[in-house]
Motif scaffolding. Sequence first.
Motif, mmCIF file in Angstrom:
data_model
loop_
_atom_site.group_PDB
_atom_site.id
_atom_site.type_symbol
_atom_site.label_atom_id
_atom_site.label_comp_id
_atom_site.label_asym_id
_atom_site.label_seq_id
_atom_site.Cartn_x
_atom_site.Cartn_y
_atom_site.Cartn_z
ATOM 1 N N VAL A 343 0.842 -1.197 0.000
ATOM 2 C CA VAL A 343 0.000 0.000 0.000
ATOM 3 C C VAL A 343 0.877 1.247 0.000
ATOM 4 C CG1 VAL A 343 -1.651 1.298 1.413
ATOM 5 C CG2 VAL A 343 -1.918 -1.158 1.118
ATOM 6 N N SER A 344 0.390 2.292 -0.674
ATOM 7 C CA SER A 344 1.132 3.550 -0.724
ATOM 8 C C SER A 344 0.173 4.723 -0.625
ATOM 9 C CB SER A 344 1.920 3.641 -2.034
ATOM 10 O OG SER A 344 2.610 4.871 -2.111
ATOM 11 N N ARG A 345 0.652 5.809 0.005
ATOM 12 C CA ARG A 345 -0.114 7.050 0.060
ATOM 13 C C ARG A 345 0.391 8.062 -0.966
ATOM 14 N NH1 ARG A 345 -3.895 8.008 3.631
ATOM 15 N NH2 ARG A 345 -4.152 6.756 5.504
ATOM 16 N N GLU A 394 -6.929 2.026 -6.704
ATOM 17 C CA GLU A 394 -7.351 2.981 -5.688
ATOM 18 C C GLU A 394 -8.297 2.270 -4.726
ATOM 19 O OE1 GLU A 394 -9.479 7.368 -5.189
ATOM 20 O OE2 GLU A 394 -9.460 6.370 -7.133
ATOM 21 N N SER A 398 -6.807 8.954 -1.976
ATOM 22 C CA SER A 398 -5.382 9.159 -1.699
ATOM 23 C C SER A 398 -4.718 7.938 -1.067
ATOM 24 C CB SER A 398 -5.168 10.389 -0.785
ATOM 25 O OG SER A 398 -5.707 11.550 -1.382
ATOM 26 N N LEU A 399 -5.282 6.756 -1.328
ATOM 27 C CA LEU A 399 -4.699 5.523 -0.804
ATOM 28 C C LEU A 399 -4.740 4.473 -1.908
ATOM 29 C CD1 LEU A 399 -3.543 4.308 1.800
ATOM 30 C CD2 LEU A 399 -5.824 3.476 2.333
ATOM 31 N N TRP A 430 3.821 2.443 2.215
ATOM 32 C CA TRP A 430 3.307 2.973 3.469
ATOM 33 C C TRP A 430 3.225 1.857 4.491
ATOM 34 C CZ3 TRP A 430 -1.993 2.791 5.704
ATOM 35 C CH2 TRP A 430 -2.094 3.596 6.841
ATOM 36 N N SER A 440 -6.974 -2.220 11.236
ATOM 37 C CA SER A 440 -6.473 -1.604 10.008
ATOM 38 C C SER A 440 -6.253 -2.656 8.933
ATOM 39 C CB SER A 440 -5.151 -0.883 10.284
ATOM 40 O OG SER A 440 -4.599 -0.440 9.067
ATOM 41 N N LEU A 442 -4.842 -2.298 6.163
ATOM 42 C CA LEU A 442 -3.628 -2.133 5.385
ATOM 43 C C LEU A 442 -2.414 -2.768 6.011
ATOM 44 C CD1 LEU A 442 -4.462 1.503 4.426
ATOM 45 C CD2 LEU A 442 -4.773 -0.542 3.068
#
Length: 447
Positions: A343-345, A394, A398-399, A430, A440, A442
């Motif tokens: 995962v990336s922001r 997506e 923004s994630l 992230w 969470s 993620l």
Amino acid sequence: MKKVTRKVGKYEVGRTVGEGTFAKVKFAKNTETGESVAMKVLAKSTILKHKMVDQIKREISIMKIVRHPNIVRLHEVLASQSKIYIILEFVTGGELFDKIVHQGKLPEHGARRYFQQLIDAVAHCHIKGVYHRDLKPENLLLDSYGNLKVSDFGLSALPQQQGVGLLRTTCGTPNYVAPEVLGNQGYDGAAADVWSCGVILYVVMAGYLPFDETDLPNLYKKINAAEFSCPYWFSHGAKSLIHKILDPNPKTRIQIEGIRKDPWFRRNYAPVEHREDEEVNLDDVCAVFDDIEDQYVAEQSESKEAGPLIMNAFEMITLSQGLNLSALFDRRQDYVKRQTRFVSRKPAKVIISTIEAVAESMSLKVHTRGYKTRLEGISTNRTGQFAVVLEVFEVAPSLFMVDVRKAAGDTLEYHKFYKNFCTKLENIIWKPTEGMTSSSLLRTMTC
């Protein structure tokens, strides 16, 4: 960003879950029943260019013939003006190979259960006159209940291909191939499949291959001589059966009937019950390759704005082991944490450009189209090429989640590449902080 929706007939098509040289496999949903399926997509132009019509017909026909609880089920075959769609059972548990890579060797009772299911499936194929010829852990999938499912019949042979009763095509993955197949002489498909089953049993119990050399001549030499040894933790019964299976002489090699009578095999053995299938009709298989307008299904595509595909909650759930939601939230489940996605922001375009830069620094060939990148390179043991596909989704504003999958090459080489590749992407991955709640999602998606 708007969601891109595509439909093929009654199926809503989602993300790509697999990719090979000639086909892609998409996640899809039957809009009439809500059932999840795997959709194998082949371009007609590619099939014709590479003269693969007979091979694809054979694969589809075989999957309709060999219906069994331990074999991936084929639901139906569709065709559009330009593509062929093979609708398959969607199996959520991943490859048996990945289970071995993540967890190491399996306990003997677990290995025996998978082996019993494998032998049941292979025996059913042989009764139907079908020989798989490419049995290996990468082609053995696991369903949500942990049951084994044999897949990928692309190299299978039907009875009418045998001529005088022997097959002559050398195919399959070298480490799992019987010595007589490597000898360029006629071979019995059933005996060759049994050998491959023996190699699989060894790998599942040992965590490594019985025959493994960096160069093919030495590998072939060891296979031809059946030069291997069992590790100390194998029980006497397991060793005895494996030696009977990995007999380099196909005429004295144990057959499936003998395996089923073996005391080690029979322990806790419960043959799967399945009803006799209805008469198989292959008319639709032939129709798919004919230019019959009313056989075509409608292809619809709605794309509002360019951007990464949006992955909905249901698709994210199917990424977990067997639709078990706890696998998504439990930090302790290490095998999920090591799944090949992160995962990336960072913005999607930054993610793609970073992936391209890192890949080029590793001397990989890079092909990017939109938010999907294909990387190609030479395996570390120099025995062949491998290819990897990375796609950005997506999952929230923004994630983004980056799904990474092997497109070609050895699975073990792919896992080595992935681990190395992730270390070079630290600036975009992230990693949630320790203070975040255990719910969470993620946490399970980092490298």
